[in-house]
Design an enzyme around this catalytic site. Structure first.
Site, PDB file in Angstrom:
ATOM      1  N   GLY A 162       0.820  -1.213   0.000  1.00 50.49           N
ATOM      2  CA  GLY A 162       0.000   0.000   0.000  1.00 50.49           C
ATOM      3  C   GLY A 162       0.848   1.254   0.000  1.00 50.49           C
ATOM      4  O   GLY A 162       0.996   1.911   1.034  1.00 50.49           O
ATOM      5  N   TYR A 163       1.425   1.572  -1.119  1.00 54.41           N
ATOM      6  CA  TYR A 163       2.242   2.785  -1.240  1.00 54.41           C
ATOM      7  C   TYR A 163       1.521   3.856  -2.065  1.00 54.41           C
ATOM      8  O   TYR A 163       1.238   4.936  -1.606  1.00 54.41           O
ATOM      9  CB  TYR A 163       3.589   2.474  -1.911  1.00 54.41           C
ATOM     10  CG  TYR A 163       4.599   1.739  -1.062  1.00 54.41           C
ATOM     11  CD1 TYR A 163       4.329   1.349   0.241  1.00 54.41           C
ATOM     12  CD2 TYR A 163       5.861   1.426  -1.586  1.00 54.41           C
ATOM     13  CE1 TYR A 163       5.267   0.679   1.011  1.00 54.41           C
ATOM     14  CE2 TYR A 163       6.816   0.755  -0.832  1.00 54.41           C
ATOM     15  CZ  TYR A 163       6.515   0.380   0.465  1.00 54.41           C
ATOM     16  OH  TYR A 163       7.446  -0.282   1.197  1.00 54.41           O
ATOM     17  N   SER A 164       1.253   3.540  -3.341  1.00 58.58           N
ATOM     18  CA  SER A 164       0.728   4.549  -4.269  1.00 58.58           C
ATOM     19  C   SER A 164      -0.657   5.037  -3.845  1.00 58.58           C
ATOM     20  O   SER A 164      -1.455   4.284  -3.289  1.00 58.58           O
ATOM     21  CB  SER A 164       0.627   3.969  -5.683  1.00 58.58           C
ATOM     22  OG  SER A 164       1.902   3.673  -6.175  1.00 58.58           O
ATOM     23  N   SER A 199      -1.717  -4.331  -6.348  1.00 55.23           N
ATOM     24  CA  SER A 199      -1.847  -5.678  -6.892  1.00 55.23           C
ATOM     25  C   SER A 199      -2.225  -6.640  -5.773  1.00 55.23           C
ATOM     26  O   SER A 199      -1.723  -6.514  -4.659  1.00 55.23           O
ATOM     27  CB  SER A 199      -0.525  -6.176  -7.472  1.00 55.23           C
ATOM     28  OG  SER A 199       0.015  -5.241  -8.330  1.00 55.23           O
ATOM     29  N   GLU A 242      17.416  -7.840  -6.241  1.00 56.74           N
ATOM     30  CA  GLU A 242      18.001  -7.005  -7.293  1.00 56.74           C
ATOM     31  C   GLU A 242      17.316  -7.247  -8.633  1.00 56.74           C
ATOM     32  O   GLU A 242      17.336  -8.340  -9.185  1.00 56.74           O
ATOM     33  CB  GLU A 242      19.497  -7.312  -7.401  1.00 56.74           C
ATOM     34  CG  GLU A 242      20.194  -6.619  -8.540  1.00 56.74           C
ATOM     35  CD  GLU A 242      19.966  -5.121  -8.530  1.00 56.74           C
ATOM     36  OE1 GLU A 242      19.424  -4.618  -9.526  1.00 56.74           O
ATOM     37  OE2 GLU A 242      20.312  -4.479  -7.521  1.00 56.74           O
TER      38      GLU A 242
END
Lengths: 389, 391
Positions: free
Chosen positions: B134-136, B168, B251
């Site tokens: 839950g960032y954006s 997502s 990475e």
């Protein structure tokens, strides 16, 4: 911004194995060597003087490089009095010379000594001993007026005599061909077999004509062989292999050189855009220019990785047969793109002869054309990949 | 002085072990999940793929690179890559647990308390608990510091209000790791906190977003009085930005090696189509196919180069170069895919009148240059942090 919001796509195909270079790309010894060569060139290389003298390169720098760096002995086996280093080590020098566009027979000499070392014949070893001890330079005389760099079509003839061999034919686009001490020449026997020969540049049976090259930093010569005395250097195992090795190493070396030049050209752009002020701010603070540089950085990173891969894959059976072709195409294209942007982003100053931008542009175009055009090499790559039509 | 060009015997044995395990487990019981969940098909077989996650976890394939004391295998980067490749090669389904394993897990390993680690890591390793990110937010996309979702402390809980987007798996996940503003007086990246929030509660509503593919991978998540215990704060209150940014995800330059096996499969399918339609005889299309093939090799070499420099070379921002490289390549591939089908690309041609693989690829790959940091942001990062250009 390192978060990513989705699954990896799955795959069903047959992948290639990871039996590929996985060690640190730059071992400490090699990094130190790189630094030594860089220091040497920063102290002694003067590109402008070298490219304008009659030889097209700086003989004094070459002589100094022989003494201090062992440029001619680097890849010569220890049994022949050389340093016995690998092609990947030689690539470090090719990159450092390339980064600065130093006019020098270094690249061709590195490749030629690598090929001669792989020949394993007495004749090759004698020559290698002489190259190492005398500090000789070697030019690779490959392309012909009809055949270009297509090995299958090479038509220069080698005739056998009781005393050895003589060569007859014409070669062109021979880098530093007018000044090199020795010439490494693929030619065909009367039976039509492609073999590798070495002639002395001083031989009375050859005539060398220097051409004015688009790239001022790499002189090109035409060479006419009229019964020039030659030594066959490859063994009985089959000359086609040694010619293929020669071609592969030349392509790989050109890739290494191009990637290194692209990197330094990009650095030059970034430096200029960071100091050049217009409208009261550094040009490099404009996002439009940043984004163009970022796109170039992606190209250069891909080119460096490809050159690295091709170098590390030399002599490794795991490499695809056309890795050198692919590498040369990718790296030379990257150099031309960066150099073209360099001219543009430097503005008017980039169009002057005094600025180095045009030297990178010319090297970029020349490297695209040398040893096969992008179209020719792409066709080879496509055929080997089963992408033929 | 020449570089070793082969996997060590031990690494090769690891590869064979992974390959054999995947082959065994994707035959029979899990044969139905092979190839599911790819681009544009995110919601295929979700229930079965959750079971597959548990199977992976039960056999120790989740958390390969985690420390042994936390239940991982201490596997080298190289072995993680090898597993990634074998996973893709086997046609195993798109992972549902990648954000659990590669984002929140490593965050907890680095910043979590012993209690948080003991509570949350086992569920991730067993493949039982799914996480989403839950960032954006609608007004904090590329500019993540603009996060406005608030978390107000009330007794032993934080109470959340606000909206997340492009989340997502939110519709199937159990927990969400949320970047929320705990100090309303602070702006930008100050005053944010990293909170672990259970999704199954009344104050949360999840709405799928219908994408240009017609399918839904992403969701909107609405918080209206949602609660989470103060024990679920990771790192200090107000230190969420550092926690979120400090997590070095697997990475990407290396992860793409597995991803590239999927790319190769897509390219091979396009080549097969081009042969079938005769498009391969068109010189312009043929040239694009050859360039795509070469581009895929360059991406592979770039990933191997990054891998070979791991631990010695510069890191971090290299991920942006890799992202730009593959996202553009993949987007171009999507265009090529439809072009080789010719006029047939005008209409749906899949089973039951769905879009074809080529059409889905064309549409789906438009997202590649947007999510995970748009091309534009990635270029800023490359220019400023890799090249050092002035801000």
């Amino acid at each position: 911004m390192r978060q990513y919001d989705r699954n990896e796509p799955p795959g069903l195909s047959e992948p290639t194995e990871l039996s590929e270079p996985t060690e640190p790309s730059e071992p400490i010894e090699r990094r130190e060597m790189r630094r030594t060569v860089a220091d040497f060139l920063d102290r002694h290389a003067d590109i402008r003087t070298a490219m304008t003298n009659a030889d097209g390169y700086d003989r004094e720098l070459w002589r100094r490089g022989v003494d201090e760096l062992g440029v001619s002995a680097l890849l010569v086996p220890e049994r022949c009095g050389g340093l016995g280093m690998s092609f990947a080590d030689g690539a470090v020098l090719v990159a450092e010379f390339g980064r600065r566009l130093v006019p020098s027979p270094l690249l061709d000499t590195v490749v030629a000594t690598a090929v001669l070392a792989a020949c394993g014949t007495d004749e090759a070893d004698w020559l290698l001993t002489e190259i190492a001890t005398e500090g000789l330079s070697v030019a690779v005389a490959f392309a012909e007026p009809e055949a270009g760099w297509c090995a299958d079509s090479l038509a220069s003839r080698a005739a056998s005599h009781s005393a050895g061999w003589t060569l007859r034919g014409a070669k062109e686009y021979v880098a530093h061909g007018a000044t090199a001490d020795l010439l490494l020449v693929p030619a065909r026997t009367t039976e039509g077999e492609l073999r590798l020969y070495v002639t002395r540049a001083s031989d009375a049976g050859l005539r060398r004509t220097s051409r004015t090259a688009l790239d001022h930093t790499r002189t090109l010569a035409e060479i006419e062989f009229t019964d020039a005395v030659a030594v066959r250097v490859d063994g009985s195992a089959g000359g086609a292999d040694s010619v293929a090795l020669l071609s592969g190493l030349m392509l790989t070396a050109l890739a290494v050189e191009s990637a290194a030049a692209a990197r330094s050209c990009l650095s030059g752009i970034v430096t200029y855009l960071s100091v050049r002020q217009q409208f009261g701010r550094a040009l490099g603070s404009f996002q439009a220019l940043k984004h163009r540089c970022a796109d170039l950085a992606v190209r250069v990173a891909g080119a460096e990785a490809t050159a690295w891969y091709a170098t590390e894959s030399v002599g490794n059976g795991a490499q695809a047969a056309t890795t050198p072709e692919l590498a040369k195409v990718v790296c030379a294209d990257a150099l031309l793109r960066v150099a073209a942007e360099s001219v543009q982003l430097h503005g008017g100053i980039g169009f002057t002869f005094d600025h180095d931008a045009h030297l990178f542009l010319k090297r970029g175009k020349a490297n695209q054309l040398l040893f096969g055009s992008g179209q020719q090499l792409r066709t080879r790559v496509a055929e080997a990949a089963g992408l033929g039509t | 002085m020449s570089a070793g060009l082969k996997l060590s015997d031990a690494d090769e044995r690891f590869r064979l072990r992974a390959r054999a395990w995947l082959a065994d487990n994707l035959a029979g019981e899990f044969a139905d999940v092979v190839g599911t969940g790819g681009p544009g098909r995110e919601h295929q077989a979700v229930r079965r793929r959750r079971q597959w996650e548990r199977r992976l976890g039960a056999s120790g394939w989740i958390g390969l690179g985690w420390p042994k004391r936390h239940g991982g295998q201490d596997a080298s980067l190289l072995r993680q890559v090898v597993f990634h490749e074998e996973y893709a090669r086997a046609g195993a389904p798109a992972r549902l647990g990648h954000m659990s394993e590669q984002l929140v897990g490593p965050t907890l390993l680095t910043f979590g308390t012993a209690e948080q680690q003991a509570r949350f890591l086992p569920g991730i390793l067993r493949g039982e608990v799914l996480w989403c990110q839950g960032y954006s937010e609608p007004d904090a996309g590329s500019d993540l510091a603009g996060v406005r979702t608030s978390a107000v402390r009330e007794g032993g809980h934080y109470v959340l209000s606000g909206q997340k987007i492009w989340t997502s798996l939110a519709d199937i996940a159990d927990w969400c790791f949320v970047l929320a503003r705990t100090d309303p007086d602070q702006t930008r990246h100050r005053g944010l906190s990293y909170l672990l929030v259970p999704l199954d509660q009344p104050g949360i509503e999840i709405r799928p977003i219908r994408q240009i593919t017609g399918t839904s991978e992403f969701n909107e998540v609405f918080f209206d009085g949602a609660r989470t215990a103060v024990d679920n704060l990771v790192g200090a209150e107000g230190d969420g930005w550092r926690v979120a940014m400090g997590t070095l995800a697997f990475e990407r330059g290396v992860a793409t090696l597995g991803q590239q096996i999927g790319f190769e499969r897509e390219l091979n399918a396009i080549i097969a189509t081009a042969r079938a339609t005769g498009a391969i005889d068109d010189p312009a299309l043929h040239a694009r196919i050859v360039d795509a093939w070469i581009g895929l090799r360059v991406m592979r070499y770039t990933a191997l180069h990054t891998l070979s420099s791991a631990g010695t070379g510069p890191s971090g921002s290299e991920g942006s170069i890799s992202k730009l490289q593959w996202a553009n390549w993949h987007r171009n591939l999507g265009e090529l895919a439809v072009d080789v089908t010719g006029a047939a690309g005008l209409v749906a041609g899949g089973a039951s009148d769905e879009l074809t693989e080529e059409q889905l690829l064309f549409l789906y790959t438009r997202a590649d240059t947007i999510y995970g940091g748009t091309n534009e942001i990635q270029r800023n990062i490359v220019a400023e942090r890799v090249l050092g250009m002035p801000r």
